[in-house]
Design an enzyme around this catalytic site. Structure first.
Site, short mmCIF file in Angstrom:
data_model
loop_
_atom_site.label_atom_id
_atom_site.label_comp_id
_atom_site.label_asym_id
_atom_site.label_seq_id
_atom_site.Cartn_x
_atom_site.Cartn_y
_atom_site.Cartn_z
N TYR A 1 32.32 25.67 44.40
CA TYR A 1 32.88 27.01 44.53
C TYR A 1 31.84 28.09 44.77
O TYR A 1 31.97 28.91 45.69
CB TYR A 1 33.66 27.28 43.24
CG TYR A 1 34.10 28.68 42.93
CD1 TYR A 1 35.28 29.20 43.48
CD2 TYR A 1 33.38 29.48 42.04
CE1 TYR A 1 35.70 30.48 43.14
CE2 TYR A 1 33.81 30.75 41.69
CZ TYR A 1 34.97 31.25 42.25
OH TYR A 1 35.40 32.52 41.91
N LYS B 1 30.98 31.84 47.27
CA LYS B 1 30.87 33.20 46.73
C LYS B 1 29.51 33.80 47.05
O LYS B 1 29.38 35.00 47.26
CB LYS B 1 31.13 33.18 45.22
CG LYS B 1 32.58 32.80 44.85
CD LYS B 1 33.57 33.82 45.40
CE LYS B 1 34.98 33.62 44.85
NZ LYS B 1 35.96 34.56 45.45
N1 LIG Z 1 39.59 33.95 37.41
C1 LIG Z 1 38.29 34.06 37.30
O1 LIG Z 1 37.72 33.73 36.23
C2 LIG Z 1 37.48 34.64 38.40
C3 LIG Z 1 38.00 34.85 39.66
N2 LIG Z 1 37.22 35.39 40.65
C4 LIG Z 1 37.76 35.64 41.98
O2 LIG Z 1 38.67 36.73 41.89
C5 LIG Z 1 39.72 36.57 42.84
C6 LIG Z 1 41.04 36.62 42.12
O3 LIG Z 1 41.08 35.58 41.18
P1 LIG Z 1 42.24 35.46 40.09
O4 LIG Z 1 42.52 36.80 39.55
O5 LIG Z 1 41.84 34.37 39.17
O6 LIG Z 1 43.50 35.06 40.96
P2 LIG Z 1 44.48 33.79 40.85
O7 LIG Z 1 43.75 32.57 41.15
O8 LIG Z 1 45.25 33.88 39.60
O9 LIG Z 1 45.45 34.13 42.06
C7 LIG Z 1 45.05 33.88 43.39
C8 LIG Z 1 45.86 34.72 44.35
O10 LIG Z 1 45.48 34.39 45.68
C9 LIG Z 1 46.61 33.92 46.40
N3 LIG Z 1 46.18 32.86 47.32
C10 LIG Z 1 45.61 31.68 46.98
N4 LIG Z 1 45.38 30.96 48.09
C11 LIG Z 1 45.84 31.68 49.15
C12 LIG Z 1 45.91 31.47 50.54
N5 LIG Z 1 45.47 30.33 51.08
N6 LIG Z 1 46.44 32.44 51.31
C13 LIG Z 1 46.89 33.58 50.75
N7 LIG Z 1 46.84 33.84 49.46
C14 LIG Z 1 46.34 32.90 48.66
C15 LIG Z 1 47.57 33.43 45.32
O11 LIG Z 1 48.92 33.43 45.72
P3 LIG Z 1 49.61 32.13 46.44
O12 LIG Z 1 49.16 30.93 45.67
O13 LIG Z 1 51.07 32.39 46.37
O14 LIG Z 1 49.10 32.12 47.83
C16 LIG Z 1 47.34 34.48 44.26
O15 LIG Z 1 48.01 35.67 44.58
C17 LIG Z 1 39.42 35.27 43.54
O16 LIG Z 1 38.71 35.53 44.70
C18 LIG Z 1 38.56 34.51 42.55
O17 LIG Z 1 37.73 33.57 43.18
C19 LIG Z 1 35.94 35.77 40.41
C20 LIG Z 1 35.38 35.60 39.18
C21 LIG Z 1 36.09 34.99 38.10
C1 LIG Z 2 19.45 37.87 32.41
C2 LIG Z 2 20.57 37.12 32.91
C3 LIG Z 2 21.12 36.07 32.01
C4 LIG Z 2 22.16 35.28 32.72
C5 LIG Z 2 22.84 34.24 31.94
C6 LIG Z 2 23.82 33.47 32.79
C7 LIG Z 2 25.05 33.06 32.04
C8 LIG Z 2 26.06 32.41 32.92
C9 LIG Z 2 27.44 32.98 32.76
C10 LIG Z 2 28.35 32.43 33.80
C11 LIG Z 2 29.57 33.22 34.02
C12 LIG Z 2 30.46 32.54 34.98
C13 LIG Z 2 31.68 33.32 35.35
C14 LIG Z 2 32.54 32.48 36.22
C15 LIG Z 2 33.52 33.27 37.00
C16 LIG Z 2 34.18 32.52 38.06
O1 LIG Z 2 34.02 32.87 39.19
C17 LIG Z 2 35.00 31.32 37.76
N1 LIG Z 2 35.69 31.40 36.53
C18 LIG Z 2 35.97 31.10 38.85
O2 LIG Z 2 36.14 29.74 38.94
#
Ligand SMILES: NC(=O)C1=CN([C@@H]2O[C@H](COP(=O)(O)OP(=O)(O)OC[C@H]3O[C@@H](n4cnc5c(N)ncnc54)[C@H](OP(=O)(O)O)[C@@H]3O)[C@@H](O)[C@H]2O)C=CC1
Ligand SMILES: CCCCCCCCCCCCCCCC(=O)[C@@H](N)CO
Length: 609
Positions: A457, A461
């Site tokens: 993943y 990103k």
């Molecule tokens: N959750 C986390 O811990 C973290 C998430 N992120 C990023 O933040 C963003 C939002 O994540 P999150 O809040 O978890 O969202 P979710 O994974 O809960 O929801 C994903 C959304 O994207 C849509 N989606 C998925 N695939 C497609 C596709 N092929 N085409 C169109 N729409 C799509 C889904 O709807 P549907 O399935 O109906 O298409 C849904 O609305 C993402 O980019 C994720 O990578 C970043 C850091 C941490």
């Molecule tokens: C001085 C700096 C110290 C750094 C320490 C590093 C600690 C690591 C924390 C990792 C956090 C990961 C978040 C994942 C979010 C995400 O994108 C997924 N959940 C989606 O799959």
């Protein structure tokens, strides 16, 4: 042992007793107030007076405790390890940042919020999520602990370090009682409010813009000593008095180090209060926003927040049923329902042609004008060991997490960079739109740091970050061309931003937990969890300040600071000092993280594929 701590001194024991007594006292008093209205009854039924009285008592007890502590330390042996310039610099830094946490917390909460008003039935209308509560949940407690440690280091007393440890333990215990109790009080209030009738759902958190007027009001407040100001001044002058004489004995290098570190925290605090930019760089009122992945999680949170701020919102995802529900939810938060419009488009954004189609559809829906803000937020994570992933998984992860945003940026920028003459003027937008357009990408804090189990993943990103950096450079060309020949150039400036959240408690997170390797869980254990609303709020606040590379919580900010490279700074001073600090922190965190993975393998072994 006597060389470190002299246990025969009665003051030491008195100090320990007062440290234990204070939180025990206020918790007992507050609970008895909550259950039997004891203090309110003492004040003739006026709960506010009761709370003020408790506040004065707690504050006085605090001063007594602090002076006992100081006296106790004076009778204790000094140790050379704690008396060097480094120790003094650390002392000042701890003391300064501890006091900033304490003072800003009081500032944000007021007297009744600080001194257990909840137990008196005086509840805050809104959750305070800004500084210092975006740094820690209990700034009072941590700030006070830091001040204790600062004093111990300043005086070079091992006994002070021991007493600080006691303070910390006592606060931890107090928190474990207070947190669930207060949460219960607010839960009860919310349930009651629900019964009474809908109040328009959640209220927007407090804070927000700090314009010149607001700043003037706050200064006024401090000088003329309304409730928060008086306490702030008292604490500030007391701190000054204690420390003044000692500053003159410090070596110059320590003074400079302390000044830089102290300034660092001051600038962070001011920045969080919006001092450096009172202009809103991300106005959305009356403008049209497209959010992919808008049917749940962060995308839905963003939709709701931007609707509250007056935007027309288009949500994009595949599943139409979920989209319909999300649209209703987002629309119900509209600032002006009679004027704002909402729309959904079902599209699979991993297909290039779907991205052009969705933009065409939005443009038609928007009276022939392209959207003003496009947020490539759709994403999906399947964390697992690299070798457990099929090549298909590696490719599909790249499709949704990198290519989807790349396609959308390609199509959007093609639309936005068309010369003025080929774009309809933005008649639906108020205020008139030569305002910049924004293309925003949701990445992840994993774009800064690699972790075992995220190789499926994180590369996507990280690629997004490189895409944003490159496009940012390239877009200067178009923004510059607007000053060359306006008629053949784009009608507005174009800005790009990258948002890198940490863990979000979304449906997506529940999904990814199913495939996540335990070692990944260990590595990300310390990452604070944010709700969709918290992450949306943090991201939008940063956009309003005009930031480019955005994180949404403190650990993310540290990860960002340690990998700034050439990316434009948000605040050059904070970013620079913070990046120095993190380069030292990594010397410890790096080996620790490597060791955790190694140890997991050592204890559990790993199967070959
Ligand atoms: N959750 C986390 O811990 C973290 C998430 N992120 C990023 O933040 C963003 C939002 O994540 P999150 O809040 O978890 O969202 P979710 O994974 O809960 O929801 C994903 C959304 O994207 C849509 N989606 C998925 N695939 C497609 C596709 N092929 N085409 C169109 N729409 C799509 C889904 O709807 P549907 O399935 O109906 O298409 C849904 O609305 C993402 O980019 C994720 O990578 C970043 C850091 C941490
Ligand atoms: C001085 C700096 C110290 C750094 C320490 C590093 C600690 C690591 C924390 C990792 C956090 C990961 C978040 C994942 C979010 C995400 O994108 C997924 N959940 C989606 O799959």
């Amino acid at each position: 042992m006597d060389a470190y701590i002299d246990f025969s001194q009665p003051m030491l024991w008195l100090s320990a007793a007062s440290i234990v007594f204070n939180p025990t006292f206020w918790n007992t008093a507050a609970r008895s107030e909550y259950h039997n209205k004891t203090i309110t009854k003492l004040f003739g039924g006026n709960s506010r007076y009761g709370c003020y009285a408790l506040a004065i008592t707690i504050f006085t007890l605090g001063i007594i405790r602090d002076s006992i502590y100081e006296r106790a330390l004076r009778t204790q042996p000094t140790h050379p390890l704690l008396t060097g310039p480094l120790s003094s610099a650390l002392a000042i830094a701890l003391f300064a940042s501890g006091n900033i946490l304490v003072l800003s917390s009081m500032w944000a909460l007021g007297i009744t919020g600080t001194y257990l008003g909840d137990y008196f039935g005086i509840l805050m209308d809104e959750m305070v999520t800004g500084f210092p509560f975006n740094v820690t949940d209990a700034p009072m407690y941590y700030g006070s602990t830091m001040s204790f440690l600062g004093s111990a280091l300043w005086l070079g007393k091992p006994a002070g370090v021991l007493l600080t440890a006691l303070v910390w333990v006592v606060y931890k215990i107090a928190l474990s009682f207070e947190d669930p109790f207060t949460a219960g009080i607010y839960r009860k209030r919310d349930e009651e409010q629900k019964k009474v009738g809908p109040q328009g759902g959640q209220t927007a958190p407090k804070g927000g813009k700090t314009g010149p007027k607001e700043i003037a009001r706050r200064i006024n407040w401090v000088i003329f000593g309304e409730e928060r100001g008086i306490i702030g001044q008292l604490l500030f002058f007391r701190a000054l008095q204690e420390k003044r004489s000692l500053i003159f004995q410090m070596p110059a290098a320590a003074v400079w180090a302390a000044i830089v570190i102290g300034l660092f925290f001051v600038v962070i605090a001011l920045d969080n209060m919006g001092f450096f930019s009172s202009k809103n760089h991300f106005p959305v009122d009356g403008r049209t926003v497209v959010i992919t992945g808008g049917s749940q999680g962060m995308g839905r949170g963003l939709g709701r927040l931007l609707a509250q701020k007056g935007a027309n919102v288009v949500l994009v995802a595949r599943n139409q049923e979920k989209l319909d529900k999300a649209k209703e939810y987002v629309a119900s938060a509209a600032k002006d329902p009679s004027r704002q419009r909402f729309h959904t488009i079902s599209a699979d954004v991993t297909l290039p042609e779907e991205n052009t189609r969705l933009l065409d559809e939005v443009t038609a829906w928007n009276g022939g004008n392209p959207p003003d803000i496009v947020w490539a937020n759709a994403g999906s994570s399947q964390p697992m060991l690299y070798l457990h992933a099929s090549i298909d998984t590696l490719r599909s992860q790249m499709d949704i997490n990198y290519w989807a945003a790349a396609y959308l940026s390609h199509a959007t920028l093609a639309l936005w960079t068309k010369p003025q003459t080929q774009q309809k003027s933005n008649t639906t937008s108020t205020p008139p739109s030569n305002l910049p357009r924004h293309f925003i990408i949701t990445s992840s804090s994993l774009c800064f740091v690699g972790l075992a189990g995220y190789a499926t993943y994180a590369p996507a990103k990280a690629a997004l970050r490189s895409l944003a950096d490159s496009l940012r450079s390239e877009l200067n060309l178009y923004n510059g061309a607007r000053h060359h020949d306006a008629s053949s150039a784009p009608p507005t400036d174009i800005q790009i931003h990258l948002v890198a959240p940490g863990t979000i408690t979304s449906p997506g997170l529940e999904q990814e937990e199913k495939t996540k390797h335990p070692v990944t869980r260990i590595l990300e254990e310390g990452d604070p969890k944010q709700t969709e609303d918290e992450v949306a709020l943090a991201a939008v606040r940063a956009l309003e300040k005009g930031y480019y590379l955005i994180t949404t919580q403190f650990l993310g900010a540290a990860m960002r600071a340690s990998s700034l490279n050439g990316s434009p700074r948000n605040n050059w001073f904070v970013d620079t000092v913070f990046s120095w600090v993190t380069s030292v922190v990594w010397l410890f965190v790096g080996p620790d993280m490597e060791g955790k993975v190694f140890k997991y393998g050592k204890v559990n072994g790993v199967k070959a594929v």
